[in-house]
Design a protein around this motif. Structure first.
Motif, PDB file in Angstrom:
ATOM      1  N   LEU A  41      16.231  -4.202   7.108  1.00 24.86           N
ATOM      2  CA  LEU A  41      15.129  -4.848   6.404  1.00 24.86           C
ATOM      3  C   LEU A  41      13.803  -4.114   6.653  1.00 24.86           C
ATOM      4  CD1 LEU A  41      15.989  -8.603   7.042  1.00 24.86           C
ATOM      5  CD2 LEU A  41      16.096  -7.395   4.853  1.00 24.86           C
ATOM      6  N   ALA A  42      13.570  -3.688   7.890  1.00 20.36           N
ATOM      7  CA  ALA A  42      12.350  -2.946   8.207  1.00 20.36           C
ATOM      8  C   ALA A  42      12.317  -1.616   7.455  1.00 20.36           C
ATOM      9  CB  ALA A  42      12.253  -2.712   9.710  1.00 20.36           C
ATOM     10  N   LEU A  43      13.436  -0.906   7.428  1.00 20.67           N
ATOM     11  CA  LEU A  43      13.491   0.369   6.706  1.00 20.67           C
ATOM     12  C   LEU A  43      13.316   0.153   5.210  1.00 20.67           C
ATOM     13  CD1 LEU A  43      13.910   3.391   6.768  1.00 20.67           C
ATOM     14  CD2 LEU A  43      16.386   3.016   6.684  1.00 20.67           C
ATOM     15  N   SER A  44      13.853  -0.932   4.690  1.00 18.21           N
ATOM     16  CA  SER A  44      13.697  -1.235   3.262  1.00 18.21           C
ATOM     17  C   SER A  44      12.233  -1.442   2.902  1.00 18.21           C
ATOM     18  CB  SER A  44      14.510  -2.478   2.914  1.00 18.21           C
ATOM     19  OG  SER A  44      14.304  -2.846   1.563  1.00 18.21           O
ATOM     20  N   THR A  80       0.847  -1.188   0.000  1.00 16.32           N
ATOM     21  CA  THR A  80       0.000   0.000   0.000  1.00 16.32           C
ATOM     22  C   THR A  80       0.885   1.242   0.000  1.00 16.32           C
ATOM     23  OG1 THR A  80      -1.737  -1.156   1.207  1.00 16.32           O
ATOM     24  CG2 THR A  80      -1.803   1.244   1.248  1.00 16.32           C
ATOM     25  N   GLN A  81       0.696   2.092  -1.002  1.00 14.52           N
ATOM     26  CA  GLN A  81       1.528   3.278  -1.139  1.00 14.52           C
ATOM     27  C   GLN A  81       0.997   4.418  -0.277  1.00 14.52           C
ATOM     28  OE1 GLN A  81       4.521   3.521  -3.311  1.00 14.52           O
ATOM     29  NE2 GLN A  81       4.148   1.374  -2.778  1.00 14.52           N
ATOM     30  N   LEU A  82       1.909   5.063   0.423  1.00 13.45           N
ATOM     31  CA  LEU A  82       1.544   6.187   1.277  1.00 13.45           C
ATOM     32  C   LEU A  82       1.141   7.379   0.422  1.00 13.45           C
ATOM     33  CD1 LEU A  82       1.462   7.410   4.155  1.00 13.45           C
ATOM     34  CD2 LEU A  82       3.855   8.091   3.812  1.00 13.45           C
ATOM     35  N   SER A  83       0.040   8.047   0.815  1.00 11.83           N
ATOM     36  CA  SER A  83      -0.414   9.252   0.113  1.00 11.83           C
ATOM     37  C   SER A  83      -0.777  10.306   1.151  1.00 11.83           C
ATOM     38  CB  SER A  83      -1.613   8.931  -0.786  1.00 11.83           C
ATOM     39  OG  SER A  83      -2.736   8.585  -0.005  1.00 11.83           O
ATOM     40  N   ALA A  84      -1.268  11.428   0.652  1.00  7.84           N
ATOM     41  CA  ALA A  84      -1.567  12.541   1.554  1.00  7.84           C
ATOM     42  C   ALA A  84      -2.775  12.273   2.436  1.00  7.84           C
ATOM     43  CB  ALA A  84      -1.797  13.817   0.745  1.00  7.84           C
ATOM     44  N   MET A  85      -3.644  11.290   2.061  1.00  4.09           N
ATOM     45  CA  MET A  85      -4.901  11.105   2.779  1.00  4.09           C
ATOM     46  C   MET A  85      -5.076   9.711   3.365  1.00  4.09           C
ATOM     47  SD  MET A  85      -6.342  14.047   2.595  1.00  4.09           S
ATOM     48  CE  MET A  85      -7.981  13.660   3.167  1.00  4.09           C
ATOM     49  N   ARG A 129      -1.576  -1.183   7.808  1.00  3.34           N
ATOM     50  CA  ARG A 129      -1.135  -2.267   6.945  1.00  3.34           C
ATOM     51  C   ARG A 129       0.373  -2.496   7.056  1.00  3.34           C
ATOM     52  NH1 ARG A 129      -4.718  -4.094   3.082  1.00  3.34           N
ATOM     53  NH2 ARG A 129      -2.945  -4.801   1.811  1.00  3.34           N
ATOM     54  N   MET A 130       1.134  -1.421   7.184  1.00  2.27           N
ATOM     55  CA  MET A 130       2.579  -1.559   7.305  1.00  2.27           C
ATOM     56  C   MET A 130       2.966  -2.230   8.617  1.00  2.27           C
ATOM     57  SD  MET A 130       5.512  -1.303   6.002  1.00  2.27           S
ATOM     58  CE  MET A 130       4.987  -0.483   4.494  1.00  2.27           C
ATOM     59  N   GLU A 131       2.240  -1.893   9.698  1.00  4.96           N
ATOM     60  CA  GLU A 131       2.522  -2.533  10.983  1.00  4.96           C
ATOM     61  C   GLU A 131       2.260  -4.032  10.903  1.00  4.96           C
ATOM     62  OE1 GLU A 131       1.020  -2.416  15.654  1.00  4.96           O
ATOM     63  OE2 GLU A 131       0.465  -0.805  14.252  1.00  4.96           O
ATOM     64  N   VAL A 132       1.136  -4.422  10.263  1.00  2.00           N
ATOM     65  CA  VAL A 132       0.823  -5.838  10.121  1.00  2.00           C
ATOM     66  C   VAL A 132       1.899  -6.540   9.291  1.00  2.00           C
ATOM     67  CG1 VAL A 132      -0.833  -7.482   9.140  1.00  2.00           C
ATOM     68  CG2 VAL A 132      -1.653  -5.497  10.414  1.00  2.00           C
ATOM     69  N   LEU A 134       5.116  -5.645   8.788  1.00  3.84           N
ATOM     70  CA  LEU A 134       6.390  -5.752   9.506  1.00  3.84           C
ATOM     71  C   LEU A 134       6.308  -6.769  10.638  1.00  3.84           C
ATOM     72  CD1 LEU A 134       7.424  -1.971   9.666  1.00  3.84           C
ATOM     73  CD2 LEU A 134       8.340  -3.750   8.150  1.00  3.84           C
ATOM     74  N   ASP A 135       5.176  -6.817  11.319  1.00  6.27           N
ATOM     75  CA  ASP A 135       5.017  -7.788  12.388  1.00  6.27           C
ATOM     76  C   ASP A 135       5.034  -9.212  11.848  1.00  6.27           C
ATOM     77  OD1 ASP A 135       4.668  -8.491  15.091  1.00  6.27           O
ATOM     78  OD2 ASP A 135       2.520  -8.745  14.785  1.00  6.27           O
ATOM     79  N   ALA A 136       4.412  -9.420  10.661  1.00  6.39           N
ATOM     80  CA  ALA A 136       4.424 -10.751  10.053  1.00  6.39           C
ATOM     81  C   ALA A 136       5.839 -11.177   9.672  1.00  6.39           C
ATOM     82  CB  ALA A 136       3.522 -10.770   8.827  1.00  6.39           C
ATOM     83  N   GLN A 137       6.694 -10.221   9.353  1.00  7.53           N
ATOM     84  CA  GLN A 137       8.077 -10.517   8.994  1.00  7.53           C
ATOM     85  C   GLN A 137       9.018 -10.486  10.206  1.00  7.53           C
ATOM     86  OE1 GLN A 137       8.606 -11.497   5.965  1.00  7.53           O
ATOM     87  NE2 GLN A 137       6.521 -10.995   5.308  1.00  7.53           N
ATOM     88  N   ASN A 138       8.436 -10.373  11.405  1.00  7.06           N
ATOM     89  CA  ASN A 138       9.227 -10.330  12.642  1.00  7.06           C
ATOM     90  C   ASN A 138      10.157  -9.112  12.669  1.00  7.06           C
ATOM     91  OD1 ASN A 138       9.925 -11.309  15.175  1.00  7.06           O
ATOM     92  ND2 ASN A 138      11.634 -12.534  14.393  1.00  7.06           N
ATOM     93  N   LEU A 139       9.666  -7.981  12.143  1.00  7.07           N
ATOM     94  CA  LEU A 139      10.477  -6.769  12.072  1.00  7.07           C
ATOM     95  C   LEU A 139       9.869  -5.594  12.840  1.00  7.07           C
ATOM     96  CD1 LEU A 139      11.347  -6.850   8.246  1.00  7.07           C
ATOM     97  CD2 LEU A 139      12.819  -7.561  10.150  1.00  7.07           C
ATOM     98  N   TRP A 140       8.661  -5.753  13.376  1.00  7.88           N
ATOM     99  CA  TRP A 140       8.022  -4.631  14.057  1.00  7.88           C
ATOM    100  C   TRP A 140       8.757  -4.228  15.332  1.00  7.88           C
ATOM    101  CZ3 TRP A 140       5.336  -0.662  13.114  1.00  7.88           C
ATOM    102  CH2 TRP A 140       4.673   0.056  14.142  1.00  7.88           C
ATOM    103  N   ASP A 141       9.516  -5.151  15.907  1.00  7.26           N
ATOM    104  CA  ASP A 141      10.290  -4.810  17.097  1.00  7.26           C
ATOM    105  C   ASP A 141      11.300  -3.703  16.810  1.00  7.26           C
ATOM    106  OD1 ASP A 141       8.920  -6.703  18.493  1.00  7.26           O
ATOM    107  OD2 ASP A 141      10.428  -8.275  18.249  1.00  7.26           O
ATOM    108  N   MET A 142      11.758  -3.615  15.566  1.00  3.09           N
ATOM    109  CA  MET A 142      12.710  -2.567  15.201  1.00  3.09           C
ATOM    110  C   MET A 142      12.038  -1.191  15.252  1.00  3.09           C
ATOM    111  SD  MET A 142      15.508  -4.220  14.614  1.00  3.09           S
ATOM    112  CE  MET A 142      14.946  -5.217  15.994  1.00  3.09           C
ATOM    113  N   VAL A 143      10.785  -1.117  14.800  1.00  2.00           N
ATOM    114  CA  VAL A 143      10.060   0.151  14.793  1.00  2.00           C
ATOM    115  C   VAL A 143       9.578   0.490  16.195  1.00  2.00           C
ATOM    116  CG1 VAL A 143       8.066   1.371  13.835  1.00  2.00           C
ATOM    117  CG2 VAL A 143       9.365  -0.199  12.396  1.00  2.00           C
TER     118      VAL A 143
END
Length: 291
Positions: free
Chosen positions: A71-74, A32-37, A45-48, A50-59
Motif C-alpha cells: 500500500l505504501a509503495l502504491s 503532489t507529483q514529483l518533478s526535477a525541482m 507531503r508524501m511523508e505526511v 503515508l503517516d496519516a495512513q499508518n504506512l510510514w513505518d514501512m518506509v
C-alpha cells in the motif's frame, strides 16, 4: 433468538482477528507529483500522507507487513509521473524504492539549495525605484518570496513585511512610519501590507493630480494678467500719439492752468505739417500745402 426484523447470526463464527480491521488507504487525488525541482516539497507531503495512513513505518523500516508495504509503495507510485526517469523496482520494498528516489534527487536538491541562496540575495537587495509603480514592484516581490518558499526557505510573513516597508522610496515614509509605530507587524500578513501600500499610492496620485491642476490654473491666470497689461500699455501709447502738428491751440492754455509755474507756450517752435511754416496751429493755417 434474534428479534423480528434483525438478520440472523446463526452459523457465523467470531475470531480474535475481528479486532484487526481490513486496511483501507484513501489516496487523495491528485497527490503532489514529483518533478526535477520539488523533491523536498514532495518528500515532506508524501511523508505526511503515508503517516496519516499508518504506512510510514514501512518506509522508515520500523515495521514489516507485506500488505502495508504494498500500500505504501502504491501511494508512492501514484505520485511519480511516468516521465520522471526514476527507475523503481516494484519487487523491492517501499523503503528500498524510497531510497532510490532520494538518491536520484540528492544532486538536484543541492541545486535547489544553491538557487535558494541566490534568491535570498535577490530578496535582500530588492528596492523599489522612484518611477516604479506599487503593483509592478509587489508582483516581483511576492514572486521572489514564493520561489524562496518553494526552495525550502521558510520565510515568514513578518520578515517579508518588514523588508517590503524598508524597500519603499521616500514618498512612502509617512505610511511606513505609521505602520511601524501603530501597526502590529508581527501579525500583519504580506497581502495586508501590499493592500495598504496600494491605497496610499492612489491617494498620492490624487494629490499630485490636484496640485498639477492648480499649477495649470495659476499659469493660465498669470498669462491672462500679462496679456491684459500689454493691451493696456499699447492703448496708452496710442492715445499719446499725434500731439505734434495736430495739436489744438487750447491745449497749451489747459496745461498752463494745471501748472501755474509753467512758462507761456511759445508757438514760434510749432511747425505746421502742410505748409512747413512755424508760428501757428493747423486751424490757423491759411497757406497752401507744400510737398
Amino acid at each position: 433468538m434474534p428479534k423480528h426484523g434483525e438478520p440472523s447470526t446463526q452459523g457465523e463464527k467470531t475470531t480474535p482477528d475481528d479486532s484487526m480491521r481490513k486496511l483501507e488507504v484513501v489516496v487523495p487525488t491528485p497527490l503532489t507529483q514529483l518533478s526535477a525541482m520539488n523533491y523536498r516539497h514532495w518528500a515532506m507531503r508524501m511523508e505526511v500522507h503515508l503517516d496519516a495512513q499508518n504506512l510510514w513505518d514501512m518506509v522508515a523500516g520500523t515495521e514489516t507487513n507485506r500488505q502495508k508495504d504494498r500500500l505504501a509503495l502504491s501511494a508512492m507510485l501514484a505520485a511519480i509521473p511516468e516521465t520522471s526517469g526514476v527507475q523503481l523496482d516494484i519487487k523491492k520494498s517501499a523503503k528500498e524504492n524510497w531510497e532510490i528516489i532520494r538518491s536520484f534527487h540528492v544532486g538536484i536538491d543541492r541545486l535547489v539549495q544553491s538557487r535558494a541562496q541566490g534568491l535570498r540575495r535577490e530578496f535582500e537587495n530588492l528596492t523599489m525605484k522612484k518611477e516604479e509603480k506599487i503593483s509592478e514592484f509587489t508582483d516581483n516581490f511576492t514572486s521572489v518570496v514564493f520561489e524562496l518558499r518553494q526552495c525550502g526557505d521558510n520565510i515568514k510573513d513578518r520578515e517579508a513585511v518588514r523588508k517590503l516597508l524598508r524597500s519603499m522610496p521616500p514618498r512612502y515614509d509617512s505610511l511606513t512610519l505609521t505602520l511601524e509605530q501603530f501597526g502590529d507587524l508581527e501579525t500583519m500578513s504580506l497581502v495586508e501590507a501590499i493592500g495598504s501600500l496600494k491605497i496610499h499610492e492612489m491617494r498620492l496620485a490624487e494629490r499630485d493630480a490636484r496640485e498639477e491642476e492648480q499649477a495649470l490654473l495659476t499659469r493660465a491666470l498669470n498669462r491672462l494678467k500679462k496679456t491684459k497689461a500689454q493691451e493696456e500699455g499699447q492703448s496708452s501709447r496710442g492715445r499719446g500719439r499725434g500731439r505734434g502738428c495736430g495739436r489744438s491751440k487750447t491745449q497749451p492754455d489747459e496745461d498752463q492752468k494745471q501748472d501755474g509755474d509753467r512758462k507761456p507756450f511759445d508757438k514760434s517752435k510749432v511747425r505746421r505739417y502742410n505748409c512747413q511754416n512755424f508760428g501757428h496751429f493747423a486751424d490757423e493755417c491759411t497757406n497752401e500745402k507744400k510737398p
